[in-house]
Design a protein around this motif. Structure first.
Motif, PDB file in Angstrom:
ATOM      1  N   UNK A 152       0.826  -1.224   0.000  1.00 18.02           N
ATOM      2  CA  UNK A 152       0.000   0.000   0.000  1.00 18.02           C
ATOM      3  C   UNK A 152       0.852   1.262   0.000  1.00 18.02           C
ATOM      4  N   UNK A 153       1.945   1.225   0.776  1.00 18.95           N
ATOM      5  CA  UNK A 153       2.795   2.418   0.885  1.00 18.95           C
ATOM      6  C   UNK A 153       3.555   2.694  -0.412  1.00 18.95           C
ATOM      7  N   UNK A 154       3.663   1.691  -1.271  1.00 16.99           N
ATOM      8  CA  UNK A 154       4.425   1.858  -2.506  1.00 16.99           C
ATOM      9  C   UNK A 154       5.907   1.581  -2.346  1.00 16.99           C
ATOM     10  N   UNK A 196      19.947   7.207  -1.173  1.00 16.60           N
ATOM     11  CA  UNK A 196      20.375   5.839  -0.879  1.00 16.60           C
ATOM     12  C   UNK A 196      19.157   4.933  -0.796  1.00 16.60           C
ATOM     13  N   UNK A 197      19.304   3.819  -0.104  1.00 15.19           N
ATOM     14  CA  UNK A 197      18.215   2.847  -0.018  1.00 15.19           C
ATOM     15  C   UNK A 197      17.987   2.428   1.434  1.00 15.19           C
ATOM     16  N   UNK A 198      16.727   2.441   1.833  1.00 16.78           N
ATOM     17  CA  UNK A 198      16.345   1.953   3.164  1.00 16.78           C
ATOM     18  C   UNK A 198      15.762   0.554   3.006  1.00 16.78           C
ATOM     19  N   UNK A 205       8.241   3.245   7.351  1.00 16.48           N
ATOM     20  CA  UNK A 205       8.233   2.817   5.943  1.00 16.48           C
ATOM     21  C   UNK A 205       7.208   3.621   5.160  1.00 16.48           C
ATOM     22  N   UNK A 206       6.066   3.897   5.781  1.00 12.82           N
ATOM     23  CA  UNK A 206       5.032   4.679   5.101  1.00 12.82           C
ATOM     24  C   UNK A 206       5.553   6.092   4.815  1.00 12.82           C
ATOM     25  N   UNK A 207       6.100   6.702   5.849  1.00  6.96           N
ATOM     26  CA  UNK A 207       6.605   8.073   5.711  1.00  6.96           C
ATOM     27  C   UNK A 207       7.719   8.150   4.662  1.00  6.96           C
ATOM     28  N   UNK A 208       8.656   7.223   4.761  1.00 12.94           N
ATOM     29  CA  UNK A 208       9.815   7.267   3.854  1.00 12.94           C
ATOM     30  C   UNK A 208       9.410   6.949   2.415  1.00 12.94           C
ATOM     31  N   UNK A 209       8.390   6.100   2.239  1.00 12.48           N
ATOM     32  CA  UNK A 209       7.915   5.797   0.883  1.00 12.48           C
ATOM     33  C   UNK A 209       7.253   7.020   0.265  1.00 12.48           C
ATOM     34  N   UNK A 223      11.987  -2.746   0.452  1.00  9.86           N
ATOM     35  CA  UNK A 223      13.072  -1.892  -0.052  1.00  9.86           C
ATOM     36  C   UNK A 223      12.475  -0.550  -0.475  1.00  9.86           C
ATOM     37  N   UNK A 224      13.043   0.544   0.044  1.00 11.96           N
ATOM     38  CA  UNK A 224      12.568   1.886  -0.307  1.00 11.96           C
ATOM     39  C   UNK A 224      13.754   2.697  -0.838  1.00 11.96           C
ATOM     40  N   UNK A 225      13.680   3.061  -2.099  1.00 11.26           N
ATOM     41  CA  UNK A 225      14.754   3.878  -2.671  1.00 11.26           C
ATOM     42  C   UNK A 225      14.496   5.345  -2.387  1.00 11.26           C
ATOM     43  N   UNK A 226      15.575   6.075  -2.109  1.00 10.14           N
ATOM     44  CA  UNK A 226      15.458   7.516  -1.936  1.00 10.14           C
ATOM     45  C   UNK A 226      15.271   8.199  -3.286  1.00 10.14           C
ATOM     46  N   UNK A 227      15.013   9.510  -3.255  1.00 10.35           N
ATOM     47  CA  UNK A 227      14.885  10.300  -4.493  1.00 10.35           C
ATOM     48  C   UNK A 227      16.133  10.112  -5.345  1.00 10.35           C
ATOM     49  N   UNK A 228      17.233  10.007  -4.653  1.00 10.66           N
ATOM     50  CA  UNK A 228      18.520   9.832  -5.304  1.00 10.66           C
ATOM     51  C   UNK A 228      19.165   8.584  -4.676  1.00 10.66           C
ATOM     52  N   UNK A 229      19.956   7.875  -5.493  1.00 10.02           N
ATOM     53  CA  UNK A 229      20.650   6.722  -4.911  1.00 10.02           C
ATOM     54  C   UNK A 229      22.131   6.784  -5.212  1.00 10.02           C
ATOM     55  N   UNK A 230      22.594   8.003  -5.572  1.00 13.85           N
ATOM     56  CA  UNK A 230      23.976   8.101  -6.035  1.00 13.85           C
ATOM     57  C   UNK A 230      24.974   7.829  -4.903  1.00 13.85           C
ATOM     58  N   UNK A 231      24.554   7.968  -3.658  1.00 15.22           N
ATOM     59  CA  UNK A 231      25.490   7.697  -2.560  1.00 15.22           C
ATOM     60  C   UNK A 231      25.840   6.205  -2.515  1.00 15.22           C
ATOM     61  N   UNK A 232      24.955   5.377  -3.078  1.00 18.36           N
ATOM     62  CA  UNK A 232      25.180   3.931  -3.036  1.00 18.36           C
ATOM     63  C   UNK A 232      24.985   3.329  -1.651  1.00 18.36           C
TER      64      UNK A 232
END
Ligand code: NI
Length: 388
Positions: A44-46, A128-130, A117-121, A62-71
């Motif tokens: 549901x959260x996406x 990066x990635x949570x 997870x809801x908030x971060x999604x 798995x929740x990807x950030x707006x950017x993942x360049x930090x790796x």
């Protein structure tokens, strides 16, 4: 910045999830309904990826950030299982599964991580990635190890991993942590003293296993008092004794069992060896045999220094500097988050649950007032360790 702004709206929802999970406790690896609830919510959260069945019934989101360049990839873990205790809280959302209850607050841990997870999604305000980890079987079933052995760290490229546990007796809104050992190993021993039965009035014709068991109990306690550095924490508790059927019969056997708790892997191994050696020698000296079974439990939970510093700083952001104890005394309970921190660097933090009944007590209940703190801790962790 204290608790996350949108927390007021989120709190009611998280409380509702918490109470739903509380009302439907499940044991060990059989956390099917809870795992389904978690996976459904993450969907549901996406969340970008949801994997179920990790370590049998664990769930990973798995929740990807707006950017993942930090790796960067940060793992955050909650536990889902309950305990075989008959609930006595009298709460309207008390357990509907007779004989089972959430008496360790894992309902709260799961709900708070879901809230994060809801908030971060929704916000994805990190680079990066949570990875949110929901494990089964924390209460003795080594679900944390099962997930690690199922490739948790490699499959999701987790670089650091963090855990949290509520702490009754500590005020709500406070956190406590320390670098190094924070919780103990939990090994068990089962000793059978094999003597020789006889009439109680003719003890010289037998080998009395009850008297010998008493010597073993006394002897084993000297391992703590005489063989271990007084500054090195060790507990040996003999918690079960079983022997005999009548007052006029000396039985053939006596059984003793108990637990060994240590914060230090070396002390742990030495003690396991010494318990076995001493029990055997005492039995032999009285002409009895000993059969001894050792069952390995969780290793000590050891916080890594850098990650502990990071976790402490995040807790301070959420709670305020004066409400985080950075040098809490370790506790001799066990925690299978130990396996995750043996696989990756990380830190395990305690969070105040207020003046509630103690963990594993029939009147214990997770304190919903702590929800904003725990949830904000996870959210700030993603945003701080992986700044956008
Ligand atoms: Ni627990």
């Amino acid at each position: 910045m204290p608790v996350v702004n949108q927390m007021a709206e989120l709190q009611d929802e998280i409380t509702e999830w918490r109470r739903t999970i509380h009302a439907n406790p499940e044991l060990n690896y059989d956390v099917h309904e809870t795992a389904t609830l978690v996976a459904t919510k993450l969907e549901e959260f996406g969340c970008d990826e949801i994997v179920t069945g990790v370590g049998r019934t664990g769930v990973v989101g798995v929740i990807h950030g707006k950017d993942q360049s930090s790796g960067k990839v940060v793992g955050m873990r909650a536990d889902m299982d309950a305990l075989p205790i008959t609930e006595a809280t009298g709460k309207p959302y008390a357990s509907r599964n007779s004989g089972l209850m959430h008496a360790c607050g894992h309902d709260g841990h799961t709900a708070m991580l879901l809230g994060a997870a809801k908030y971060l999604s929704e916000t994805r305000n990190f680079d990066g990635t949570t990875v949110v980890i929901f494990q089964p079987a924390e209460e003795g079933g080594a679900g944390g190890r099962a997930m690690v052995e199922d490739g948790l760290m490699e499959r999701f490229n987790i670089q650091e991993v963090y855990g949290l546990h509520n702490y009754p007796g500590m005020p709500v809104g406070e956190f406590a942590i320390r670098s190094g050992p924070v919780m103990a190993s939990t090994d068990e021993f089962f000793i059978t003293v094999k003597g020789k039965g006889s009439h109680a009035a003719w003890p010289h014709l037998g080998v009395d296993p009850v008297m010998i068991a008493a010597q073993v109990i006394t002897g084993l306690q000297t391992i703590v008092s005489r063989n271990t550095d007084p500054l090195d924490q060790l507990v040996i508790s003999i918690t079960m004794m079983e022997a005999g059927t009548a007052t006029n019969i000396i039985p053939d056997t006596a059984k003793l069992s108990g637990t060994i708790r240590s914060l230090n892997p070396e002390t742990r191994n030495d003690t396991i060896e010494r318990v076995e050696k001493m029990a055997r020698a005492i039995c032999e000296s009285y002409g009895a045999d000993a059969s001894i079974k050792m069952v390995s439990g969780y290793p000590p939970t050891v916080n890594h220094e850098i990650q502990t510093g990071q976790a402490k700083a995040i807790a301070e952001q959420v709670a305020g500097e004066d409400r985080v104890d950075g040098n809490v005394s370790p506790v001799m309970g066990g925690e299978d988050f130990a396996y995750m921190m043996n696989a990756r660097p990380g830190a395990f933090i305690f969070m105040g649950n207020g003046e509630t009944a103690s963990l594993h007590h029939a009147e214990y209940d997770f304190n919903d007032e702590a929800i904003p703190y725990g949830t904000s801790y996870w959210i700030r962790m993603a945003e701080t360790l992986m700044p956008a």
